[in-house]
Structures are given as structure tokens and as C-alpha cells.
Scaffold this active site. Structure first.
Site, PDB file in Angstrom:
ATOM      1  N   SER A 178       0.842  -1.192   0.000  1.00  0.00           N
ATOM      2  CA  SER A 178       0.000   0.000   0.000  1.00  0.00           C
ATOM      3  C   SER A 178       0.882   1.248   0.000  1.00  0.00           C
ATOM      4  CB  SER A 178      -0.950  -0.002   1.203  1.00  0.00           C
ATOM      5  OG  SER A 178      -0.236  -0.261   2.376  1.00  0.00           O
ATOM      6  N   HIS A 206      -9.657   0.818  -0.149  1.00  0.00           N
ATOM      7  CA  HIS A 206      -8.348   0.359  -0.602  1.00  0.00           C
ATOM      8  C   HIS A 206      -8.403  -1.111  -1.010  1.00  0.00           C
ATOM      9  CE1 HIS A 206      -7.267   3.952   1.685  1.00  0.00           C
ATOM     10  NE2 HIS A 206      -6.261   4.043   0.849  1.00  0.00           N
ATOM     11  N   HIS A 248      -3.220  -9.068   4.220  1.00  0.00           N
ATOM     12  CA  HIS A 248      -2.262  -9.350   5.300  1.00  0.00           C
ATOM     13  C   HIS A 248      -2.858 -10.338   6.292  1.00  0.00           C
ATOM     14  CE1 HIS A 248      -1.336  -5.257   3.858  1.00  0.00           C
ATOM     15  NE2 HIS A 248      -0.082  -5.544   4.128  1.00  0.00           N
ATOM     16  N   TYR A 261      -2.716  -9.979   9.414  1.00  0.00           N
ATOM     17  CA  TYR A 261      -3.323  -9.227  10.532  1.00  0.00           C
ATOM     18  C   TYR A 261      -4.764  -8.799  10.244  1.00  0.00           C
ATOM     19  CZ  TYR A 261      -1.931  -4.921   8.026  1.00  0.00           C
ATOM     20  OH  TYR A 261      -1.754  -3.941   7.091  1.00  0.00           O
ATOM     21  N   GLU A 262      -5.172  -8.876   8.976  1.00  0.00           N
ATOM     22  CA  GLU A 262      -6.571  -8.569   8.649  1.00  0.00           C
ATOM     23  C   GLU A 262      -7.483  -9.730   9.021  1.00  0.00           C
ATOM     24  OE1 GLU A 262      -7.133  -6.336   4.733  1.00  0.00           O
ATOM     25  OE2 GLU A 262      -5.114  -7.157   4.521  1.00  0.00           O
ATOM     26  N   ALA A 317       6.556  -1.897   2.763  1.00  0.00           N
ATOM     27  CA  ALA A 317       7.064  -0.835   3.627  1.00  0.00           C
ATOM     28  C   ALA A 317       7.631  -1.524   4.863  1.00  0.00           C
ATOM     29  CB  ALA A 317       5.933   0.107   4.020  1.00  0.00           C
ATOM     30  N   MET A 360       5.253  -6.555   8.124  1.00  0.00           N
ATOM     31  CA  MET A 360       4.124  -7.451   8.417  1.00  0.00           C
ATOM     32  C   MET A 360       3.614  -8.178   7.179  1.00  0.00           C
ATOM     33  SD  MET A 360       2.069  -4.734  10.796  1.00  0.00           S
ATOM     34  CE  MET A 360       2.921  -3.773  12.063  1.00  0.00           C
ATOM     35  N   SER A 361       4.448  -8.314   6.167  1.00  0.00           N
ATOM     36  CA  SER A 361       3.967  -8.923   4.914  1.00  0.00           C
ATOM     37  C   SER A 361       5.078  -9.738   4.260  1.00  0.00           C
ATOM     38  CB  SER A 361       3.486  -7.821   3.967  1.00  0.00           C
ATOM     39  OG  SER A 361       4.563  -7.028   3.514  1.00  0.00           O
ATOM     40  N   ASN A 371      10.562   4.155   8.331  1.00  0.00           N
ATOM     41  CA  ASN A 371      10.802   4.648   9.707  1.00  0.00           C
ATOM     42  C   ASN A 371      11.884   3.800  10.357  1.00  0.00           C
ATOM     43  OD1 ASN A 371       8.378   2.630   9.650  1.00  0.00           O
ATOM     44  ND2 ASN A 371       9.214   2.441  11.710  1.00  0.00           N
ATOM     45  N   HIS A 413       3.575   9.087  12.601  1.00  0.00           N
ATOM     46  CA  HIS A 413       2.945   8.629  11.360  1.00  0.00           C
ATOM     47  C   HIS A 413       3.214   9.585  10.191  1.00  0.00           C
ATOM     48  CE1 HIS A 413       0.389   6.195   8.981  1.00  0.00           C
ATOM     49  NE2 HIS A 413      -0.471   7.161   8.745  1.00  0.00           N
TER      50      HIS A 413
HETATM   51  N1  HPA Z   1       7.208  -2.359  12.016  1.00  0.00           N
HETATM   52  C1  HPA Z   1       6.445  -3.233  11.335  1.00  0.00           C
HETATM   53  N2  HPA Z   1       5.967  -2.986  10.132  1.00  0.00           N
HETATM   54  C2  HPA Z   1       6.269  -1.809   9.555  1.00  0.00           C
HETATM   55  C3  HPA Z   1       7.056  -0.854  10.206  1.00  0.00           C
HETATM   56  C4  HPA Z   1       7.562  -1.147  11.508  1.00  0.00           C
HETATM   57  O1  HPA Z   1       8.258  -0.347  12.145  1.00  0.00           O
HETATM   58  N3  HPA Z   1       7.158   0.220   9.358  1.00  0.00           N
HETATM   59  C5  HPA Z   1       6.456  -0.105   8.235  1.00  0.00           C
HETATM   60  N4  HPA Z   1       5.918  -1.332   8.352  1.00  0.00           N
END
Ligand code: HPA
Length: 274
Positions: A24, A55, A77, A79-80, A107, A205-206, A229, A241
Site C-alpha cells: 500500500s 483500498h 495481510h 493481521y486482517e 514498507a 508485516m507482509s 521509519n 505517522h
Molecule cells: N514495524 C512493522 N511494520 C512496519 C514498520 C515497523 O516499524 N514500518 C512499516 N511497516
């Protein structure tokens, strides 16, 4: 899966040999697709329903340079609430349609302090900490082996192509080991210290379920993280964020420039004789 495949075949004439999964916020690459044929996920029988309103995502077929390709714009995902089989359905379907090369994007948070938000990192390996695997249950021997080898799951050849393509664009891509967490909560600083201690450089997470399913199906895989990040506790303060989004955009624009070059540099598809 058969119904899913025949529906897609009825909507799109092109037979892709390369596929790209866009996380995403990483859909900039879609503008490089020529003669796109789009199928909203919601139209496809058997496709996991998106839990994020607005989305929903789509499957896009088209040519990438001279290469017939498919883009999964948006993924589901764990987590969904989807199981590992559902989140890998798209990859399995693409493999059945003839895709040989899979590029996964995501990401991720940086665990290593020398990685910086905004940069792209090519995965050299992963650690699966999601507590599940898309291959659990009876093995379908027609899809792949019971115990697939996971050495070099991320193709050294494709990693080198990505490095060369980035150099041509004037930036570097480094490599790192990706820790796959279930989410959706971000990690605690203690969890990040644990992940660093076990050799992980990035966290997200993917990606890992798809990489496992693709490996099982014998695809050649490249995975690229957009660092959005520093992971929790790496730098003082909370994860903001707004900063994550801004840095995500920076990495996403690099990714949108890198992917066409990577796809171009893949071996040209064999001419079809049909
Ligand atoms: N942790 C887990 N998943 C993420 C992060 C993170 O810091 N940043 C973007 N996806």
C-alpha cells in the site's frame, strides 16, 4: 483456485511472465504499465476481501517495456484475519498463469541504525516470525515439493540486477534481512532488540508468506523494502505517522523509478509460437 483462474483468463488476454506485488502506498509504478487491463479484486471469485474500506486493490495486466506483466496493486495481510493460504492466493494464481519471476515490495521499519527512512533495501533473506506458513496442510505435489529449500529464496541474480539498476539511477540499494511479524501493532523496543540480536535488519508485516508460496512454486523472487521509519526504540521518541508517510513517499518514488529498469533487465521472454 480453478474458478479464480478461469475468471481472470476471461477478463485478461495477456499471459504475464513477470509479476509485481505493490504494497500500500507504493502504486506509483502502475503509471509505467502500458495497455493496462484492470480487474478489481472485489470482482474476482475466491479473492480475499479487503478489510480496508476504499483500498480494495486490483490486479493489473499490461506490458512493462516489452515484457508481459501482472501487478497486484495492494495485498491482503495476516493481521486482517486472512489465513496464510488466502494471502498467497494471488501469487499461486499468477504462478499458474505462467509467471516465472516475482517482485515483492513492502514498507518496513529499519532495525539497523545505518539504514535511513526513504531508502530502498533489497532483501537478502528473511526470518519468519508470523507463526504460520502458507504450505501447512496436505501438500499439492503438482504445485511444488513438500519441503521446499529456502536457501537463496531471494535470487542473487535478481538482487544484482536491482543493485545495477539503482546505480544507473544514481542511488544505492543495500541489502538486509527482513523479520516478518504478525502485527498489526508495531513492535515494542524490546522486540526490536530481540530482532536485532537474531540478525534482522528490517521489520514488517507482509511479504514472507508470498515469498514462501512463490518459492514452493519455483518462481525466481526479488523483494524490495521501502524503509519508512526506524523501528521502535532505534531512535528516541515514538514513531510519528506523518514522518513515516513522508519518508514512505520518498522511497516509493525511488521504487517507481527502479522497477521499470529491473523488469527491462530481466531476460527477454521467449517468443510464443501459438
Ligand atoms: N514495524 C512493522 N511494520 C512496519 C514498520 C515497523 O516499524 N514500518 C512499516 N511497516
Amino acid at each position: 483456485m480453478r474458478e479464480t483462474i478461469s475468471y481472470i483468463e476471461s477478463r485478461a488476454s495477456l499471459r504475464p511472465c513477470v509479476a509485481v506485488v505493490l504494497g500500500s502506498g507504493l502504486s506509483g509504478f502502475l503509471s509505467s504499465v502500458e495497455n493496462p487491463q484492470e480487474i478489481p479484486y472485489a470482482d474476482i471469485p475466491g479473492w480475499p476481501a479487503s478489510t480496508v474500506p476504499g483500498h480494495a486493490g486490483k490486479l493489473v495486466f499490461g506490458t512493462l517495456g516489452r515484457t508481459p506483466g501482472a501487478i497486484l496493486a495492494g495485498r491482503s495481510h495476516l493481521y486482517e484475519g486472512h489465513d496464510a493460504k488466502s494471502v498467497t492466493l494471488g501469487v499461486r494464481v499468477l504462478a499458474a498463469l505462467g509467471v516465472k519471476t516475482l517482485i515483492l515490495t513492502n514498507a518496513a521499519g529499519a532495525i539497523r541504525e545505518d539504514l535511513t527512512p526513504g531508502e530502498l533495501v533489497v532483501l537478502s533473506d528473511h526470518v519468519n516470525l508470523q507463526g504460520t506458513n502458507p504450505l501447512i496442510g496436505p501438500n499439492d505435489d503438482s504445485l511444488g515439493p513438500r519441503f521446499p529449500d529456502m536457501t537463496d529464496v531471494y535470487s542473487p541474480r535478481l538482487r544484482a540486477l536491482a543493485r545495477d539498476a539503482a546505480a544507473r539511477l544514481g542511488f544505492r540499494v543495500r541489502e538486509g534481512v527482513y523479520a516478518a511479524m504478525l502485527g498489526p501493532s508495531y513492535e515494542t523496543p524490546a522486540e526490536i532488540r530481540f530482532l536485532r540480536a537474531i540478525g534482522c535488519d528490517l521489520v514488517g508485516m507482509s511479504t514472507v508468506p508470498e515469498a514462501i508460496a512463490a518459492r514452493h512454486a519455483g518462481l525466481e523472487i526479488l523483494a524490495i523494502s521501502c524503509v519508512t521509519n526506524w523501528a521502535a526504540g532505534v531512535k528516541p521518541g515514538a514513531i510519528h505517522h506523518a514522518e513515516v508517510l513522508e519518508r514512505g513517499n520518498e522511497a516509493a518514488s525511488r521504487l517507481a523509478r527502479l522497477l521499470p529498469l529491473v523488469v527491462q533487465s530481466l531476460a527477454a521472454p521467449e517468443p510464443s509460437h501459438g
